[in-house]
Structure formats: C-alpha cells, structure tokens
Design a protein around this motif. Structure first.
Motif, PDB file in Angstrom:
ATOM      1  N   LEU A  20       0.849  -1.245  -0.076  1.00 14.30           N
ATOM      2  CA  LEU A  20       0.112   0.072   0.219  1.00 14.30           C
ATOM      3  C   LEU A  20       0.786   1.254   0.062  1.00 14.30           C
ATOM      4  O   LEU A  20       1.718   1.473   0.732  1.00 14.30           O
ATOM      5  CB  LEU A  20      -0.904  -0.072   1.337  1.00 14.30           C
ATOM      6  CG  LEU A  20      -1.981  -1.096   1.455  1.00 14.30           C
ATOM      7  CD1 LEU A  20      -2.738  -1.073   2.722  1.00 14.30           C
ATOM      8  CD2 LEU A  20      -2.976  -0.854   0.208  1.00 14.30           C
ATOM      9  N   GLY A  21       0.708   2.188  -0.856  1.00 13.38           N
ATOM     10  CA  GLY A  21       1.234   3.472  -0.824  1.00 13.38           C
ATOM     11  C   GLY A  21       0.978   4.385   0.338  1.00 13.38           C
ATOM     12  O   GLY A  21      -0.054   4.280   0.671  1.00 13.38           O
ATOM     13  N   PHE A  22       2.234   5.128   0.739  1.00 17.15           N
ATOM     14  CA  PHE A  22       1.887   5.882   1.894  1.00 17.15           C
ATOM     15  C   PHE A  22       2.880   7.116   1.777  1.00 17.15           C
ATOM     16  O   PHE A  22       3.986   6.984   1.097  1.00 17.15           O
ATOM     17  CB  PHE A  22       2.029   5.256   3.170  1.00 17.15           C
ATOM     18  CG  PHE A  22       3.570   4.650   3.204  1.00 17.15           C
ATOM     19  CD1 PHE A  22       4.552   5.329   3.959  1.00 17.15           C
ATOM     20  CD2 PHE A  22       3.605   3.316   2.968  1.00 17.15           C
ATOM     21  CE1 PHE A  22       5.958   4.862   3.918  1.00 17.15           C
ATOM     22  CE2 PHE A  22       4.952   2.806   2.745  1.00 17.15           C
ATOM     23  CZ  PHE A  22       6.117   3.254   3.497  1.00 17.15           C
ATOM     24  N   GLU A  23       2.750   8.112   2.673  1.00 14.51           N
ATOM     25  CA  GLU A  23       3.761   9.128   2.577  1.00 14.51           C
ATOM     26  C   GLU A  23       4.056   9.220   4.243  1.00 14.51           C
ATOM     27  O   GLU A  23       3.363   9.102   5.121  1.00 14.51           O
ATOM     28  CB  GLU A  23       3.270  10.586   2.203  1.00 14.51           C
ATOM     29  CG  GLU A  23       2.665  10.819   0.721  1.00 14.51           C
ATOM     30  CD  GLU A  23       2.124  12.176   0.555  1.00 14.51           C
ATOM     31  OE1 GLU A  23       2.067  13.115   1.378  1.00 14.51           O
ATOM     32  OE2 GLU A  23       1.493  12.399  -0.801  1.00 14.51           O
ATOM     33  N   LEU A  24       5.509   9.374   4.149  1.00 14.20           N
ATOM     34  CA  LEU A  24       6.261   9.463   5.640  1.00 14.20           C
ATOM     35  C   LEU A  24       5.510  10.196   6.563  1.00 14.20           C
ATOM     36  O   LEU A  24       5.274  10.068   7.567  1.00 14.20           O
ATOM     37  CB  LEU A  24       7.611   9.527   5.474  1.00 14.20           C
ATOM     38  CG  LEU A  24       8.406   9.200   6.668  1.00 14.20           C
ATOM     39  CD1 LEU A  24       8.253   7.819   7.079  1.00 14.20           C
ATOM     40  CD2 LEU A  24       9.782   9.381   6.607  1.00 14.20           C
ATOM     41  N   GLN A  25       5.078  11.580   6.050  1.00 15.43           N
ATOM     42  CA  GLN A  25       4.478  12.471   6.818  1.00 15.43           C
ATOM     43  C   GLN A  25       3.185  12.049   7.389  1.00 15.43           C
ATOM     44  O   GLN A  25       2.846  12.319   8.617  1.00 15.43           O
ATOM     45  CB  GLN A  25       4.578  13.974   6.126  1.00 15.43           C
ATOM     46  CG  GLN A  25       3.827  15.032   7.204  1.00 15.43           C
ATOM     47  CD  GLN A  25       4.697  15.361   8.346  1.00 15.43           C
ATOM     48  OE1 GLN A  25       5.981  14.824   8.173  1.00 15.43           O
ATOM     49  NE2 GLN A  25       4.486  16.031   9.238  1.00 15.43           N
ATOM     50  N   ALA A  26       2.463  11.413   6.616  1.00 19.71           N
ATOM     51  CA  ALA A  26       1.339  10.811   6.827  1.00 19.71           C
ATOM     52  C   ALA A  26       1.365   9.820   8.063  1.00 19.71           C
ATOM     53  O   ALA A  26       0.481   9.720   8.815  1.00 19.71           O
ATOM     54  CB  ALA A  26       0.631  10.281   5.739  1.00 19.71           C
ATOM     55  N   LEU A  27       2.386   8.991   8.140  1.00 18.97           N
ATOM     56  CA  LEU A  27       2.456   8.043   9.206  1.00 18.97           C
ATOM     57  C   LEU A  27       2.825   8.687  10.434  1.00 18.97           C
ATOM     58  O   LEU A  27       2.716   8.345  11.608  1.00 18.97           O
ATOM     59  CB  LEU A  27       3.544   7.065   8.549  1.00 18.97           C
ATOM     60  CG  LEU A  27       3.285   6.287   7.368  1.00 18.97           C
ATOM     61  CD1 LEU A  27       4.218   5.119   7.281  1.00 18.97           C
ATOM     62  CD2 LEU A  27       1.983   5.537   7.498  1.00 18.97           C
ATOM     63  N   SER A  71      -2.064   9.667   2.090  1.00 20.51           N
ATOM     64  CA  SER A  71      -1.372  10.767   1.898  1.00 20.51           C
ATOM     65  C   SER A  71      -1.332  11.672   3.007  1.00 20.51           C
ATOM     66  O   SER A  71      -2.362  11.577   3.897  1.00 20.51           O
ATOM     67  CB  SER A  71      -1.757  11.598   0.450  1.00 20.51           C
ATOM     68  OG  SER A  71      -3.280  11.864   0.953  1.00 20.51           O
ATOM     69  N   GLU A  72      -0.501  12.601   3.035  1.00 14.68           N
ATOM     70  CA  GLU A  72      -0.411  13.473   4.279  1.00 14.68           C
ATOM     71  C   GLU A  72      -1.866  14.348   4.205  1.00 14.68           C
ATOM     72  O   GLU A  72      -2.578  14.762   5.232  1.00 14.68           O
ATOM     73  CB  GLU A  72       0.625  14.573   4.232  1.00 14.68           C
ATOM     74  CG  GLU A  72       0.619  15.669   5.339  1.00 14.68           C
ATOM     75  CD  GLU A  72       1.743  16.343   5.182  1.00 14.68           C
ATOM     76  OE1 GLU A  72       1.813  17.502   5.901  1.00 14.68           O
ATOM     77  OE2 GLU A  72       2.507  16.230   4.118  1.00 14.68           O
ATOM     78  N   ALA A  79      -9.105   3.407   4.364  1.00 13.14           N
ATOM     79  CA  ALA A  79     -10.505   3.540   3.620  1.00 13.14           C
ATOM     80  C   ALA A  79     -10.765   4.949   3.115  1.00 13.14           C
ATOM     81  O   ALA A  79     -11.324   5.112   2.189  1.00 13.14           O
ATOM     82  CB  ALA A  79     -11.462   2.862   4.650  1.00 13.14           C
ATOM     83  N   TYR A  80     -10.440   5.959   4.039  1.00 10.61           N
ATOM     84  CA  TYR A  80     -10.510   7.328   3.799  1.00 10.61           C
ATOM     85  C   TYR A  80      -9.910   7.655   2.547  1.00 10.61           C
ATOM     86  O   TYR A  80     -10.235   8.516   1.692  1.00 10.61           O
ATOM     87  CB  TYR A  80     -10.109   8.251   4.947  1.00 10.61           C
ATOM     88  CG  TYR A  80     -10.335   9.518   4.827  1.00 10.61           C
ATOM     89  CD1 TYR A  80     -11.583  10.175   5.165  1.00 10.61           C
ATOM     90  CD2 TYR A  80      -9.624  10.965   4.346  1.00 10.61           C
ATOM     91  CE1 TYR A  80     -12.066  11.499   5.087  1.00 10.61           C
ATOM     92  CE2 TYR A  80      -9.979  12.049   4.207  1.00 10.61           C
ATOM     93  CZ  TYR A  80     -11.055  12.297   4.607  1.00 10.61           C
ATOM     94  OH  TYR A  80     -11.282  13.687   4.622  1.00 10.61           O
ATOM     95  N   ARG A  97      -4.510  14.240   7.214  1.00 10.89           N
ATOM     96  CA  ARG A  97      -4.972  15.607   7.928  1.00 10.89           C
ATOM     97  C   ARG A  97      -6.276  15.774   7.842  1.00 10.89           C
ATOM     98  O   ARG A  97      -7.048  16.246   8.692  1.00 10.89           O
ATOM     99  CB  ARG A  97      -4.327  16.868   7.271  1.00 10.89           C
ATOM    100  CG  ARG A  97      -2.527  16.924   7.608  1.00 10.89           C
ATOM    101  CD  ARG A  97      -2.110  18.157   7.048  1.00 10.89           C
ATOM    102  NE  ARG A  97      -0.660  18.169   7.330  1.00 10.89           N
ATOM    103  CZ  ARG A  97       0.104  18.634   8.654  1.00 10.89           C
ATOM    104  NH1 ARG A  97      -0.937  18.857   9.552  1.00 10.89           N
ATOM    105  NH2 ARG A  97       1.246  18.547   8.597  1.00 10.89           N
ATOM    106  N   GLY A  98      -6.701  15.739   6.603  1.00 13.15           N
ATOM    107  CA  GLY A  98      -8.517  15.552   6.571  1.00 13.15           C
ATOM    108  C   GLY A  98      -9.212  14.855   7.565  1.00 13.15           C
ATOM    109  O   GLY A  98     -10.269  15.170   8.093  1.00 13.15           O
ATOM    110  N   MET A  99      -8.705  13.383   7.572  1.00 10.43           N
ATOM    111  CA  MET A  99      -9.346  12.570   8.559  1.00 10.43           C
ATOM    112  C   MET A  99      -9.366  12.798   9.994  1.00 10.43           C
ATOM    113  O   MET A  99     -10.351  12.719  10.609  1.00 10.43           O
ATOM    114  CB  MET A  99      -8.727  11.197   8.213  1.00 10.43           C
ATOM    115  CG  MET A  99      -9.598   9.952   9.059  1.00 10.43           C
ATOM    116  SD  MET A  99      -8.533   8.588   8.751  1.00 10.43           S
ATOM    117  CE  MET A  99      -7.027   8.842  10.080  1.00 10.43           C
TER     118      MET A  99
END
Length: 447
Positions: A90-97, A127-128, A120-121, A132-134
C-alpha cells in the motif's frame, strides 16, 4: 509490583482501584511493575486504558523484555507502520505516518486502527493531505503563514487565517498544539541545527524561522501558545480564545532583544518619548522650580539615560524623587521590596546611600541587582550603599498614603451620589462597611 507472581486480573484491578486516589503527602504515586510482559491478556487489557490516559498524579514505570505490549515511542510506531504497509503493498507518505503515530499517542493498537481508517478514507493511498483531513489536523501551510504574519506584525493577515480555520471547521486546539510543536522545532534548530531532518516537509520553513526570530521570541511565543491552549476552555468560545492567543504574540515582545519589530506598544512608546522630549525642551527655558514641584512634574517621564549620575543634583533630582524613580524601574521579588521600602538619604557623586528598615532586604544579592537595574536605567555606573534604620519617605509609604486617599475619596463620592442617597432614603438601604473599593487609576500612556 512483580508481574510474574501477580499476573492476574484481580491483582491489577486492586492496583487500579488504589491508583485513582491522589497521594496524601507527595506529588505523585509511582507504580513500578517488573516483568510486565508476564501479565495475562485480561490483566493487561484491564490496565491498558489507564496506561494510555493515566491520572495526572500517577506515574507508571514498566520493565519488560517484550516491548510489543507497552506504549511505544512515535518513531517506533512509524517504523512498524512502514513495515506493515510495505508488506501489504500500500502506498503511503512518511509525513502521513508521523501524523498517525502522533494521534495514536503511544498505542500501537490505536495506530493500526487509525491506519485502517486512513486506508479507507484515502482509497488505498495514504497521503498527508488525506490523513490531515481525516484527523482534522492543521495544514502546515497555515502555520507558516501565521508565523510570517506574526513576524511582520500583520494583524489583518493573522485574523484572516483564523477566519479560514473557522470556515473549514478545523480544531483551534489542534492548531495551537501544532503551532507549539513547530515553535519547539524552531527553538532546537537555533541551538542544534542538525536536529532538523532534511526529510521533514517543513524543514526549510523551520530553518528560515530559526534565523528570522530571536531565541527569546521563540521561547515567548511557545509559552503563549501552550498557555493559550490550556486556557482555551475558559474562553467565551474557541475562536475568541485562539485569536486572543495570537494577539498576545503580536502585543508582547522580549524587551532586551535587538532588532525589535515595530508593534502598537512600540509606536505608543515612541510617541510618548517624543512628547517627553518636547516637554523637557519647553521646561529648559523656564526657571528652575521648587523641589516638590519638580519631583511631581518628573513622575510621568523617566530620567534621561544620557544624564551623568553626578549631575542629577544639578538638574534638581533630590532624595525626594526616589519614590517616583523606583516606580519606573522594572523590578520584581525581593529586589522590588528593597527599592519600595528603602529611603534615599544621600547622593554623593556616583554613590547613592539607601536606608532600609528590614535588614534581610539589604542582603548583597538584592543590593547588587538593584544597583544593576539603576545603572541600566540611568545609563551610568554607580555605587549603592545601604544603611539599617527607620525610614519615612519610601515608595511603599507614599503608595499606602495614596491608597488611603483614594479610599476616602471613593467613600465620599458614593455617600454624595444622588442615586445612592435615594436608595438609602426610599428603601432604608445601607452601605456594607468595607465593601467600597476605589477604582485603580489608569496610566493613559499604557493604553
């Protein structure tokens, strides 16, 4: 507590029942649990909520060889989430983690749960922006705009940013938390530049603000942000509490920092200084007045810092002016008590002799601090000598006399007030003794 021999849910329930009560003669209750990994699942689940949100008076020290069971540092949570998401492709951004780890507050279980929600969101790509929105977290762009506006004293821009946050229904509490976090990073960037990691998205902004603000400014803004966050629940509403916190950052500035930015207070001080210089120029053309009149006229204006100490007597500065000078010195604590409760008895060249009635106030440390404050205020080095004896003309005595006069004036004004007289006449009302409080005088130059 030895968890190896007290590993059941009953022992843990008994411990938690005692933990809710505050200590009798100490600040904290400290529980040390050895071999915590030996607790049964039911026992550990019973204490998990208390571990994550302990009472303010309780501290837990856990010793274990199985770190998977205890609250973890954010960096470990981020590393574990990276491993899980990589294996799940699964793709991700480090800042999001990092945002998810901070929101989990040390709980790996909560971090994994939040990660499921983020997947899911964000429809698979964490992504960051999506996180942030969630979470309702603040976009870093708002923080940089806020600090830029504060640096330039742009109150209109600060208010516009606050309105944008309100329009997007973002949490003002989290906004102050994120602002405090960024100020913390800026403070460390000033002391240890290597602490700012290049992979941080805000690294460039942190370094820029570290050179833009002085260390004193950063410390002051951090304190204002943290205090404002704790007082947010006391404000009329969160918007008012948030904007008042930002107004404090615009209004206050460290006094001893070079390159001070212009503020409302600084502008008023400049105007007051110009008025003071004009007043002194006009008084220079008049004959020298009597000592009491000169002392009274000098009270609103500080002594000219360019005046040599040995020429104060030549300008008419006498022992009677000491209380008015003391009132303008930036003193606090015992040093302020020394100044307010002392009497200037002699001026001999660059030596001032003070008489003090309380010997404890005349200790060397307090005297040296007062001498330093006087030297900085008058602009010339001086020597300060103290004597022990009875005093009469002190700032404290004059303040007490003025308070008595204000109290008498307030009581007389109320007694002569037509409305109060009508109440006493028509309703047999009486004034409660001691209930009348005079209004404190306002210094117009400070408005």
């Amino acid at each position: 507590m030895d968890a190896a021999s007290n590993r059941g849910v009953d022992e843990m329930a008994s411990l938690l029942e005692r933990a809710v009560y505050a200590p009798v003669n100490a600040r904290f209750k400290v529980y040390m649990i050895d071999e915590v990994h030996m607790l049964t699942n039911h026992a550990f689940n019973a204490m998990l909520k208390t571990l994550e949100e302990p009472p303010s008076h309780v501290k837990f020290i856990l010793a274990t060889t199985d770190p998977q069971k205890i609250p973890m540092p954010a960096v470990h949570i981020v590393a574990h989430l990276q491993k899980v998401l990589t294996e799940e492709k699964l793709g991700f951004e480090l800042q999001a983690l990092r945002l998810l780890a901070r929101a989990a507050d040390g709980s790996m279980r909560d971090a994994l749960s939040l990660t499921d929600q983020a997947i899911a969101y964000a429809a698979g790509q964490i992504s960051e922006e999506a996180v942030r929105g969630m979470l309702g977290a603040l976009d870093q762009h708002y923080l940089t705009r806020l600090l830029d506006a504060i640096a330039t004293s742009d109150g209109a821009e600060v208010l516009a940013i606050a309105d944008e946050l309100a329009a997007r229904s973002l949490s003002f509490l989290l906004a102050l938390q994120d602002l405090s976090t960024m100020l913390h990073q800026i403070a460390w960037a000033q002391v240890a530049p290597q602490s700012v990691l290049d992979e941080l998205p805000e690294a460039e902004d942190i370094r820029r603000f570290a050179s833009l603000f002085s260390p004193e400014q950063v410390q002051l803004y951090y304190q204002i942000a943290t205090i404002g966050r704790s007082e947010l629940g006391l404000a009329p509403d969160e918007y008012a509490g948030f904007t008042m916190t930002l107004l404090r950052m615009l209004a206050f500035y460290p006094a001893n920092t070079a390159g001070a930015r212009p503020t409302i207070a600084a502008s008023q001080a400049s105007q007051a200084s110009q008025a003071s210089q004009a007043s002194q120029a006009s008084q220079a053309s008049r004959p020298v007045e009597s000592v009491p009149e000169l002392a009274q006229a000098a009270m609103p204006n500080p002594v000219d810092v360019s005046t040599p100490i040995d020429s104060l007597m030549a300008l008419g500065f006498t022992e009677h002016d000491w209380p008015s000078l003391v009132a303008r010195l930036p003193l606090r604590g015992l040093v302020k008590e020394l100044a307010y409760r002392s009497e200037l008895v002699r001026i001999e060249g660059a030596t001032l002799t003070l008489k003090v009635s309380v010997a404890q106030l005349a200790e060397r440390l307090q005297v040296e601090k007062l001498r330093t404050a006087l030297t900085e205020y008058l602009g010339k080095p001086l020597k300060l000598v103290t004597e022990i004896g009875a005093v009469t003309q002190t700032a404290a005595v004059l303040d007490a006399a003025q308070n008595v006069q204000r109290q008498q004036a307030a009581e007389q004004a109320l007694a002569q007030d037509p409305f109060a007289q009508a109440l006493m006449r028509d309703f047999d009302a009486t004034i409660v003794p001691g209930s009348i409080k005079p209004v404190q005088p306002t210094n117009i130059s400070n408005i």
